[in-house]
Scaffold this motif. Sequence first.
Motif, PDB file in Angstrom:
ATOM      1  N   UNK A  17       0.861  -1.181   0.000  1.00  0.00           N
ATOM      2  CA  UNK A  17       0.000   0.000   0.000  1.00  0.00           C
ATOM      3  C   UNK A  17       0.899   1.233   0.000  1.00  0.00           C
ATOM      4  N   UNK A  18       0.822   2.026  -1.065  1.00  0.00           N
ATOM      5  CA  UNK A  18       1.664   3.218  -1.200  1.00  0.00           C
ATOM      6  C   UNK A  18       0.825   4.471  -0.989  1.00  0.00           C
ATOM      7  N   UNK A  19       1.359   5.395  -0.189  1.00  0.00           N
ATOM      8  CA  UNK A  19       0.641   6.617   0.146  1.00  0.00           C
ATOM      9  C   UNK A  19       1.481   7.823  -0.246  1.00  0.00           C
ATOM     10  N   UNK A  20       0.868   8.798  -0.918  1.00  0.00           N
ATOM     11  CA  UNK A  20       1.555  10.035  -1.293  1.00  0.00           C
ATOM     12  C   UNK A  20       1.766  10.922  -0.068  1.00  0.00           C
ATOM     13  N   UNK A  21       2.669  11.896  -0.159  1.00  0.00           N
ATOM     14  CA  UNK A  21       2.897  12.807   0.970  1.00  0.00           C
ATOM     15  C   UNK A  21       1.643  13.551   1.427  1.00  0.00           C
ATOM     16  N   UNK A  22       0.691  13.779   0.495  1.00  0.00           N
ATOM     17  CA  UNK A  22      -0.519  14.500   0.873  1.00  0.00           C
ATOM     18  C   UNK A  22      -1.576  13.586   1.494  1.00  0.00           C
ATOM     19  N   UNK A  23      -1.244  12.301   1.667  1.00  0.00           N
ATOM     20  CA  UNK A  23      -2.162  11.383   2.321  1.00  0.00           C
ATOM     21  C   UNK A  23      -3.042  10.592   1.382  1.00  0.00           C
ATOM     22  N   UNK A  24      -3.013  10.895   0.085  1.00  0.00           N
ATOM     23  CA  UNK A  24      -3.811  10.143  -0.881  1.00  0.00           C
ATOM     24  C   UNK A  24      -3.057   8.886  -1.310  1.00  0.00           C
ATOM     25  N   UNK A  25      -3.789   7.908  -1.840  1.00  0.00           N
ATOM     26  CA  UNK A  25      -3.161   6.678  -2.298  1.00  0.00           C
ATOM     27  C   UNK A  25      -2.371   6.912  -3.577  1.00  0.00           C
ATOM     28  N   UNK A 231      -8.983  12.895   4.042  1.00  0.00           N
ATOM     29  CA  UNK A 231      -8.061  13.659   4.885  1.00  0.00           C
ATOM     30  C   UNK A 231      -6.677  13.027   4.869  1.00  0.00           C
ATOM     31  N   UNK A 232      -6.638  11.683   5.010  1.00  0.00           N
ATOM     32  CA  UNK A 232      -5.345  11.019   5.060  1.00  0.00           C
ATOM     33  C   UNK A 232      -5.522   9.527   4.831  1.00  0.00           C
TER      34      UNK A 232
END
Length: 266
Positions: A17-25, A231-232
């Motif tokens: 599961x990879x998450x961007x710095x802004x909290x989106x996938x 949100x995250x």
Amino acid sequence: MKIIVCVKQVPDTSGKVAVNPDGTLNRASMAAITNPDDLNAVEAALTLKEQTGAEVVIVSMGPPPAESMLREVMARGADRAVLVSAREFGGSDTYATSQILAAAINKIGVEDEDIVLCGRQAIDGDTAQVGPQIAEKLHLPQVSYAAEITKEGDTITVKRMLEDGYMTIKVKTPCLITCIKELNAPRYMSVGGIYECYSKPYEIFDYNTLKDDSLIDPTTIGLKGSPTNIFKSFTPPQKGVGMMLEGADKATCDKLAGILAAKHLI
């Protein structure tokens, strides 16, 4: 008669599961699969096709690479597929997504004998909102949590699975039904189906294709027009190693009770 099935390509949550710095996938770096509940809806459509000779049309909203998923669904037996894809649609929440998919279904056309099928919910959002919202926007009667579907003429009998039992409902076509995993076991792709899937009709509905539909309002689609935002997103922390107590005597029970009491769990 048409059976329109809404499917979604989702991240394989059993893997990385990879998450961007802004909290989106970060969907681009994650393996993608067809949403499991949607495959149950596809199987229900194919079963009805075998019984009635209906045409099965698959609809999905997503980026261009979702074509591979739609080809796989056609390899299972669907007759044609429509990908709804445009930058204007990116980042849509369930409200905006249902508007866009409803407009696409309007473009395909819903006639008196037609059925719209959806999976109960997607594993990436788990909201179970898009199917019912599509029904509301198309002004169709809806039945959710279908564990059994039977068609007789223009009447569909649906056995709904609830937490405390079952409910049987009869509904006239056209209608929308959301399907659960207990409904059936999805079939695999066939060798012949894999060969044929690339010769079956495949269309892309972009913003210009749907913009004249009353449901396509630039202020209520896409990320900026969505009433809700994520949100995250984050990977859950791994649980610690459990404690194993050996024995099945009173002493072991007393020890377990002592540990639970020390943690104020009992």
